[in-house]
Design an enzyme around this catalytic site. Structure first.
Site, PDB file in Angstrom:
ATOM      1  CG  ASP A 346      -1.926  -1.082   1.248  1.00 56.96           C
ATOM      2  OD1 ASP A 346      -2.422  -1.399   0.163  1.00 56.96           O
ATOM      3  OD2 ASP A 346      -2.224  -1.628   2.326  1.00 56.96           O
ATOM      4  CB  THR A 348      -2.171   6.015   2.310  1.00 55.91           C
ATOM      5  OG1 THR A 348      -2.482   6.607   1.054  1.00 55.91           O
ATOM      6  CG2 THR A 348      -2.467   6.996   3.430  1.00 55.91           C
ATOM      7  NE  ARG A 550      -5.425   9.369  -0.867  1.00 57.66           N
ATOM      8  CZ  ARG A 550      -5.491   8.325  -0.048  1.00 57.66           C
ATOM      9  NH1 ARG A 550      -6.154   8.411   1.083  1.00 57.66           N
ATOM     10  NH2 ARG A 550      -4.876   7.210  -0.344  1.00 57.66           N
ATOM     11  N   GLY A 611      -5.268   3.397  -3.681  1.00 52.89           N
ATOM     12  CA  GLY A 611      -6.578   3.855  -4.107  1.00 52.89           C
ATOM     13  C   GLY A 611      -6.544   5.230  -4.737  1.00 52.89           C
ATOM     14  CG  ASP A 612      -3.793   8.309  -3.598  1.00 52.53           C
ATOM     15  OD1 ASP A 612      -4.868   8.575  -3.041  1.00 52.53           O
ATOM     16  OD2 ASP A 612      -2.688   8.448  -3.054  1.00 52.53           O
ATOM     17  CG  ASN A 695     -13.707  -5.393   1.934  1.00 50.43           C
ATOM     18  OD1 ASN A 695     -14.389  -6.266   2.454  1.00 50.43           O
ATOM     19  ND2 ASN A 695     -14.179  -4.195   1.631  1.00 50.43           N
TER      20      ASN A 695
END
Length: 993
Positions: A346, A348, A550, A611-612, A695
């Site tokens: 990841d 972040t 972001r 997710g960016d 998740n």
């Protein structure tokens, strides 16, 4: 509601336990709070919580399956090695060798005690490591939100729950926002149950229908809420059936399984060796001397306590890794770490600092704005830079914004940042701000205190937006208490939808609004913008993202009437009015770039999954050298940089046809992580995957090494992982891999040394079967059984020294270890053969010289142990003495050789390292003192060890030691010259170190 004091009476503890058995689901929230004497606003006081803990005990389940001292004791009783030593001791008594028999029984008892002590200590250490990875619980005590170990919960605690948590106790729900709980563990119900804070009438309501209760060990599948703890420990529903959710990793590691098989093979080898010795006399005339010879050969291949030492080494390795902020949940992962070829990380909080701050925002028709960053402190100036994002320093090209007179659109954007937000900030010592308690963290004058230590609560992105709103003087506490905003409904952020919405009622205007924030491509289609307008907004998104920011898109809509909060999300998130964009900067960790460089040097490919926005991810990846501008062309960018939807849309064949798995995946979803792991496995890679959300658990379980975040990770992710990073830092992963390589390499060295000495002994003992007493035609052992027992002691400290060697400078410059490689790879097997032959040859020569070189052979030697005659036994006993001296001294030389496979250990640097080693120096002194005592105390040498002292033969000891030093150095030089150098795992051509 004030906290009442429980009456201190002799029966109070019993009364409290009885309270846990009440039908809490049939009571109102006020009744629950009254009965448990707690507050739904401030919870229990710290003093009251401690007092209740003394009454209830810790929130733990009794049947935890951990190894008790009795289980470990019984395990030692089942260790066949101890019984073999006892059996051999009894056999020695039967052969009238009481000294050897006593020593064998003593060895068995000592081995029994030491292995029990070591395993018990290892279990205690393992329990401590598991305690480090135990779930945490967020509670409100004394009006302050704090995080505690879940075992410290007590009835009456005000528990905060959110998606991904494992419920730490039974509790009555008092506040819920889209709260769904997976209760399959308790009820068998496959679908999550939506929780409500209602009152049920039926006391006998089945557990699955008690929608106002949550139960220990169930999983918060969605949403957030608050609850009052009603039962802890064995009084919980899960405690009543003595079940524990936390998995116990009792499975043995691959090395432990290999050693168990090796033990079986050694037992077979020992048996065959005994048969060979007996066959040498044709199974006739098996007297005491033949039996003792057979016993000595059998003992030479039976190392005592080896599996226990290996277990302890693994556990201590896990403890050492915890010092480096990587908590190992499963010991078997220590073997896999050295084989990792790919890390999927990841961004972040792992590669970056997770200290987010809004530095830019854009509003239509007004342009770009710059916000001076000041960490978490809600103070900073706002400047309008118009159409130029970079005008942050030129005073002539920027205008300071008056926050008291802003446009309606900007005002709404600030409200969206504050209200579409579940985070809070507070100064140390101040109470945390909660939705149901509209007190603020402002001072008496109404202005935010700028200086001081500010503490956030919530997701880093939301905290940054909350601080941003506070800088306008319009944080959520102010809007709720002074501006009349009332929360109706929250639609929590969804990792698939990539947006979040909240519905608020504004009392002064009697209007209801929905505020939405999220990824531009997910929010803009819900807005009243045409295709051209959306394209214009996306251009500004790209401008902000190219700066590594972001980008969060803000929108709102006035709803026609005051809604109930039960409306369908898809229907209500429509027809939104676009407000603007915020650019949040999350600086990369200072150590991340160096850690990625070390990973590349170690042959490990690093991939960033985030997710960016793709441009944000690309900018950060370039800054960290995950991507290199030199090799980014239009063609390779198509597969080196992808979005989650793009990657997920590919078939397996299309993914497998890619020249390289994407180095950057933006807008990544949990399903994307699973697909990435599957693609990596199809390429026979060994992959580590990081994750923090509920998740993420499938990908963490599927990865070869699942790594969860200790600070911001959910309980579900932690339980699915193999390692927990207590600092959420990517550099810790690299340190863990380095430590894993060190541990595995040390185990190889330790075992290599052990087997070299044992194999050399075994070979010499078998070869000496050819040396027979010329009178009795019986073979005579070159070493007495008691001398062999001393060698066990002499070999152990050097082996222990090898097991704790520090990592070499080359450990992260070598390629990942092939995952299916045996503990003894081809090079180690070659080392074993070469060193064992050299050591065995030196030992054989040391026995032969006194017997056949300067002595008269072995005539009459078979009777020397039972009837010592100096003239007859001198050559034989001196040969034994020289043999013992040589193998004792040269075992230390062998240990030094084993510190590295190819590098010289007898140069200046290696000698300095050897002389600085306290275990090596101490062992040398110990060995010399023991040999002097054994040699020069007559009764000990002749009647105990069945040997004679050596005199001028010490020169042979020195000579053979020098020979073995030169032998090993020449062998290593030949390896360096002729053996193929270690090749690194083949990295992508697009990665440059």
């Amino acid at each position: 509601m004030p906290v009442k004091k429980l009456k201190k009476s002799p029966g109070s503890a019993i009364e409290l336990v009885d309270q846990q058995k009440q039908p809490w689901h049939t009571k109102s929230i006020d009744q629950v709070a009254t009965d448990l004497e707690t507050s739904i606003i401030s919870g229990l006081s710290h003093e009251e919580a401690l007092r209740r803990q003394s009454l209830y005990g810790l929130n733990e389940l009794g049947a935890d399956g951990s190894a008790t001292w009795l289980r470990i004791l019984l395990r030692q009783c089942a260790d066949i090695m101890n019984w073999i030593f006892i059996a051999l001791g009894i056999a020695s008594y039967a052969l009238s060798d009481y000294i050897t028999g006593s020593l064998l029984v003593t060895l068995a008892i000592t081995n029994f005690y030491l292995t029990f002590q070591q395993e018990y200590a290892a279990e205690q250490t393992l329990a401590a490591l598991k305690d480090l990875s135990s779930p945490r619980a967020d509670v409100i005590r004394g009006g302050v939100e704090i995080s505690i170990d879940s075992k410290e919960l007590v009835p009456g605690d005000l528990l905060l729950i959110k998606e991904g948590d494992s419920a730490a106790a039974d509790a009555r729900v008092i506040n819920a926002s889209n709260l769904d709980v997976d209760e399959a563990l308790l009820t068998g119900e496959s679908l999550p149950v939506q929780k409500q804070f209602i009152v049920l009438e039926n006391e006998d309501e089945p557990l699955g229908d008690r929608v106002n209760m949550i139960y220990s060990s169930t999983i918060i599948a969605k949403g957030r809420g608050q609850a009052i703890v009603t039962a802890t420990g064995m009084q919980t529903e899960i405690g009543k059936v003595a079940t524990k959710l936390a998995d116990n990793d009792n499975s043995r590691t691959r090395i432990q399984k290999s050693l168990h098989k090796m033990y079986v093979a050694l037992l077979i080898t020992a048996t065959v060796s005994v048969i060979i010795v007996l066959a040498s006399v044709k199974f006739r005339n098996i007297n005491r001397d033949v039996a003792m010879y057979a016993m000595t050969v059998a003992l030479s291949v039976l190392p005592a306590g080896l599996t226990t030492v290996m277990t302890v080494t693994l556990v201590l390795g896990g403890k050492e890794m915890s010092r480096h902020r990587a908590v190992v949940r499963k010991l078997k992962v220590l073997e896999t770490l050295g084989s990792i070829t790919h890390i999927f990380s990841d961004k972040t909080g792992t590669l970056t600092m997770a200290k987010m701050v809004v530095v830019h925002f854009w509003v239509p028709n007004e342009g770009y704005f710059y916000v001076t960053p000041n960490g978490l402190a809600p103070k900073g100036d706002i400047y309008c830079t118009f159409d130029d994002l970079s005008n942050t320093t030129d005073e002539k090209k920027k205008t300071k914004l008056d926050i008291e007179s802003v446009s309606p659109t900007l005002d709404r954007l600030v409200e969206c940042a504050a209200l579409c937000n579940m985070s809070s900030i507070r100064q140390r010592g101040a109470s945390v701000v909660h939705a149901e308690n509209a007190s603020t963290s402002e001072d008496d004058t109404g202005s935010i205190t700028a200086n001081g230590d500010w503490i956030p609560s919530g997701a880093p992105t939301e905290v940054a937006l909350q601080v941003f709103a506070h800088k306008f003087g319009r944080g959520k506490p102010y809007l709720m208490s002074e501006a009349g905003w009332e929360l109706i409904q929250e639609y929590q952020f969804d990792s698939v939808l990539k947006r979040m919405s909240t519905i608020w009622y504004h009392q002064p205007s009697d209007k209801t609004y929905i505020f939405t924030k999220g990824a531009a491509e997910r929010v803009l289609p819900l807005c009243t913008l045409d295709a051209e307008q959306q394209e214009e907004v996306m251009q500004h998104v790209d401008v902000l993202a190219a700066k590594g920011l972001r980008v969060i898109t803000m929108a709102y809509q006035e709803l026609p009437t005051k809604v109930s909060g039960d409306e369908d999300r898809e229907q209500i998130e429509q027809g939104l009015h676009f407000l603007g964009l915020t650019g949040i900067y999350d600086p990369p960790r200072a150590e991340s770039r160096q850690a990625i460089r070390e990973a590349h040097e170690a042959g490990i490919s690093v991939h960033m999954l985030t997710g960016d926005h793709a441009m944000t991810a690309t900018a950060i990846a370039k800054e960290l050298n995950i991507l290199n501008d030199e090799f980014l062309t239009e063609d390779n960018m198509r597969y080196l940089i992808m979005t989650g939807p793009q990657f997920d849309s590919l078939t397996e064949d299309e993914i497998d046809a890619l020249p390289h798995l994407p180095l950057v995946v933006a807008r990544c979803s949990p399903d994307t992580k699973v697909n990435m792991i599957l693609a990596s496995q199809r390429r026979n890679n060994i992959s580590a995957m990081t994750g923090d959300g509920v998740n993420d658990s499938p990908s963490l379980r599927m990865a070869d090494v699942g790594i969860s975040m200790g600070k911001n990770g959910s309980d579900v992710a932690k339980q699915a992982s193999d390692i927990i990073l207590t600092d959420d830092n990517f550099a810790t992963i690299i340190r863990a891999i380095s430590e894993g390589r060190r541990i595995y390499r040390n185990m190889q060295r330790f075992l290599l040394y052990f087997w070299i000495t044992l194999l050399a002994l075994w070979l010499v003992l078998l070869l000496c079967l050819a040396f027979r007493d010329e009178e009795s035609q019986q073979s005579v052992a070159p070493l007495s059984t008691i001398a062999l027992l001393f060698l066990y002691v002499a070999f152990t400290p050097p082996a222990g020294e090898l097991s704790i060697q520090p990592a070499t400078k080359q450990v992260m410059l070598e390629p990942p270890r092939p995952p299916k490689e045996s503990l003894f790879n081809r090079e180690i097997l070659m080392d074993l053969a070469v060193y064992a032959i050299g050591l065995g040859l030196a030992c054989l020569v040391s026995f032969v010289i006194p017997v056949f070189g300067t002595g008269q052979g072995l005539r009459g030697a078979s009777a020397c142990e039972s009837h010592f005659v100096y003239d007859v036994c001198e050559p034989f006993f001196k040969g034994r003495g020289l043999f013992l001296a040589v193998i004792t001294m040269t075992s230390l030389i062998t240990m030094v050789h084993c510190r590295s496979y190819r590098d010289s250990e007898w140069n200046k640097q290696g000698l300095r390292k050897t002389f600085k080693s306290k275990p090596v120096f101490g062992t040398f002194i110990f060995d010399v003192v023991c040999l002097v005592l054994f040699f020069y105390i007559p009764d000990v040498s002749v009647k105990g060890f069945y040997m004679l002292p050596i005199t001028w033969e010490w020169a042979i000891v020195v000579g053979l030691s020098v020979f073995l030093i030169a032998y090993g150095e020449v062998y290593k030089a030949l390896k360096r010259k002729y053996l193929k150098p270690l090749e690194s795992h083949k990295l992508s051509e697009y990665i440059r170190i």
